[in-house]
Design a protein around this motif. Structure first.
Motif, mmCIF file in Angstrom:
data_model
loop_
_atom_site.group_PDB
_atom_site.id
_atom_site.type_symbol
_atom_site.label_atom_id
_atom_site.label_comp_id
_atom_site.label_asym_id
_atom_site.label_seq_id
_atom_site.Cartn_x
_atom_site.Cartn_y
_atom_site.Cartn_z
ATOM 1 N N ARG A 1 -3.950 -7.836 -2.320
ATOM 2 C CA ARG A 1 -3.357 -7.318 -3.553
ATOM 3 C C ARG A 1 -4.074 -6.115 -4.153
ATOM 4 O O ARG A 1 -3.693 -5.634 -5.224
ATOM 5 C CB ARG A 1 -3.288 -8.455 -4.583
ATOM 6 N N ALA A 2 -5.134 -5.619 -3.478
ATOM 7 C CA ALA A 2 -5.865 -4.459 -4.006
ATOM 8 C C ALA A 2 -5.055 -3.176 -3.791
ATOM 9 O O ALA A 2 -4.421 -2.987 -2.754
ATOM 10 C CB ALA A 2 -7.235 -4.337 -3.344
ATOM 11 N N ASN A 3 -5.104 -2.314 -4.785
ATOM 12 C CA ASN A 3 -4.379 -1.051 -4.757
ATOM 13 C C ASN A 3 -4.639 -0.271 -3.465
ATOM 14 O O ASN A 3 -3.716 0.192 -2.808
ATOM 15 C CB ASN A 3 -4.789 -0.227 -5.983
ATOM 16 N N ASP A 4 -5.918 -0.132 -3.087
ATOM 17 C CA ASP A 4 -6.233 0.704 -1.918
ATOM 18 C C ASP A 4 -5.815 0.069 -0.590
ATOM 19 O O ASP A 4 -5.825 0.726 0.448
ATOM 20 C CB ASP A 4 -7.713 1.103 -1.891
ATOM 21 N N GLU A 5 -5.422 -1.199 -0.624
ATOM 22 C CA GLU A 5 -4.927 -1.853 0.589
ATOM 23 C C GLU A 5 -3.401 -1.797 0.674
ATOM 24 O O GLU A 5 -2.836 -2.003 1.743
ATOM 25 C CB GLU A 5 -5.385 -3.315 0.632
ATOM 26 N N LYS B 1 4.225 4.832 -8.522
ATOM 27 C CA LYS B 1 3.745 5.333 -9.813
ATOM 28 C C LYS B 1 2.765 4.344 -10.429
ATOM 29 O O LYS B 1 1.695 4.722 -10.905
ATOM 30 C CB LYS B 1 4.919 5.555 -10.772
ATOM 31 N N THR B 2 3.144 3.067 -10.432
ATOM 32 C CA THR B 2 2.282 2.019 -10.978
ATOM 33 C C THR B 2 0.924 2.022 -10.281
ATOM 34 O O THR B 2 -0.122 2.018 -10.928
ATOM 35 C CB THR B 2 2.951 0.630 -10.798
ATOM 36 N N LEU B 3 0.942 2.050 -8.952
ATOM 37 C CA LEU B 3 -0.305 1.989 -8.185
ATOM 38 C C LEU B 3 -1.154 3.250 -8.361
ATOM 39 O O LEU B 3 -2.381 3.174 -8.386
ATOM 40 C CB LEU B 3 0.000 1.746 -6.707
ATOM 41 N N SER B 4 -0.491 4.393 -8.486
ATOM 42 C CA SER B 4 -1.274 5.629 -8.609
ATOM 43 C C SER B 4 -1.966 5.735 -9.963
ATOM 44 O O SER B 4 -2.886 6.533 -10.127
ATOM 45 C CB SER B 4 -0.418 6.859 -8.316
ATOM 46 N N ASN B 5 -1.542 4.916 -10.918
ATOM 47 C CA ASN B 5 -2.221 4.880 -12.221
ATOM 48 C C ASN B 5 -3.349 3.852 -12.269
ATOM 49 O O ASN B 5 -3.972 3.651 -13.300
ATOM 50 C CB ASN B 5 -1.216 4.575 -13.337
ATOM 51 N N MET B 6 -3.597 3.192 -11.128
ATOM 52 C CA MET B 6 -4.646 2.175 -11.062
ATOM 53 C C MET B 6 -5.843 2.701 -10.277
ATOM 54 O O MET B 6 -5.722 3.626 -9.495
ATOM 55 C CB MET B 6 -4.097 0.917 -10.365
ATOM 56 N N GLN B 7 -7.015 2.083 -10.512
ATOM 57 C CA GLN B 7 -8.193 2.376 -9.701
ATOM 58 C C GLN B 7 -8.001 1.782 -8.304
ATOM 59 O O GLN B 7 -7.226 0.838 -8.136
ATOM 60 C CB GLN B 7 -9.443 1.739 -10.337
ATOM 61 N N ALA B 8 -8.731 2.311 -7.324
ATOM 62 C CA ALA B 8 -8.602 1.842 -5.938
ATOM 63 C C ALA B 8 -8.823 0.338 -5.814
ATOM 64 O O ALA B 8 -8.114 -0.356 -5.094
ATOM 65 C CB ALA B 8 -9.574 2.587 -5.029
ATOM 66 N N SER B 9 -9.810 -0.171 -6.544
ATOM 67 C CA SER B 9 -10.172 -1.590 -6.407
ATOM 68 C C SER B 9 -9.350 -2.517 -7.302
ATOM 69 O O SER B 9 -9.465 -3.736 -7.202
ATOM 70 C CB SER B 9 -11.657 -1.779 -6.722
ATOM 71 N N ASP B 10 -8.513 -1.924 -8.187
ATOM 72 C CA ASP B 10 -7.669 -2.755 -9.046
ATOM 73 C C ASP B 10 -6.718 -3.595 -8.213
ATOM 74 O O ASP B 10 -6.243 -3.149 -7.162
ATOM 75 C CB ASP B 10 -6.843 -1.895 -10.009
ATOM 76 N N GLU B 11 -6.446 -4.807 -8.692
ATOM 77 C CA GLU B 11 -5.542 -5.696 -7.971
ATOM 78 C C GLU B 11 -4.280 -5.953 -8.779
ATOM 79 O O GLU B 11 -4.312 -5.986 -10.013
ATOM 80 C CB GLU B 11 -6.242 -7.029 -7.672
ATOM 81 N N LEU B 12 -3.173 -6.120 -8.080
ATOM 82 C CA LEU B 12 -1.932 -6.503 -8.737
ATOM 83 C C LEU B 12 -2.034 -7.952 -9.178
ATOM 84 O O LEU B 12 -2.637 -8.775 -8.478
ATOM 85 C CB LEU B 12 -0.752 -6.343 -7.768
ATOM 86 N N GLY B 13 -1.449 -8.248 -10.325
ATOM 87 C CA GLY B 13 -1.440 -9.622 -10.830
ATOM 88 C C GLY B 13 -0.387 -10.459 -10.121
ATOM 89 O O GLY B 13 0.457 -9.937 -9.389
ATOM 90 N N GLU B 14 -0.447 -11.755 -10.401
ATOM 91 C CA GLU B 14 0.472 -12.711 -9.762
ATOM 92 C C GLU B 14 1.946 -12.317 -9.934
ATOM 93 O O GLU B 14 2.710 -12.302 -8.975
ATOM 94 C CB GLU B 14 0.225 -14.099 -10.379
ATOM 95 N N HIS B 15 2.353 -12.010 -11.176
ATOM 96 C CA HIS B 15 3.766 -11.692 -11.415
ATOM 97 C C HIS B 15 4.152 -10.360 -10.780
ATOM 98 O O HIS B 15 5.281 -10.173 -10.351
ATOM 99 C CB HIS B 15 4.101 -11.735 -12.912
#
Length: 100
Positions: A27-31, A64-78
């Protein structure tokens, strides 16, 4: 043309790769973002896909959502559930385009 079939195969394999990652709890952004970007770009290049194809819009929104996150940020369950749902819906629509 050959390129046409490669694009279709690439799109199918990217959809499946991303959905598999999500189901494996990756679920990490960079993955996720690189595959999602490849998917968006390959879809954009394939002339068979109409501009109003719902999957285009959904995938671009997620990018768009992912590009506004840090590389290590993870998506939440929902978010994971929604992304999986959007990908499955888009993948099914894509298959209907191929096999009307």
């Amino acid at each position: 043309s050959n390129c046409f079939f490669y694009s279709i195969a690439d799109i199918v394999s990217l959809f499946i790769t991303i959905m598999d990652k999500l189901r494996l709890d990756i679920r990490a952004n960079d993955e996720l973002q690189p595959d999602l970007r490849d998917l968006a770009e390959t879809i954009a290049r394939l002339s068979l896909i109409p501009d109003d194809f719902e999957g285009k819009e959904k995938i671009n929104q997620w990018l768009k959502t992912l590009s506004n996150m840090q590389a290590s940020d993870e998506l939440g369950e929902h978010q994971i559930r929604q992304l999986l749902f959007d990908l499955e819906t888009s993948y099914n629509s894509f298959n209907r385009l191929l096999h009307p």
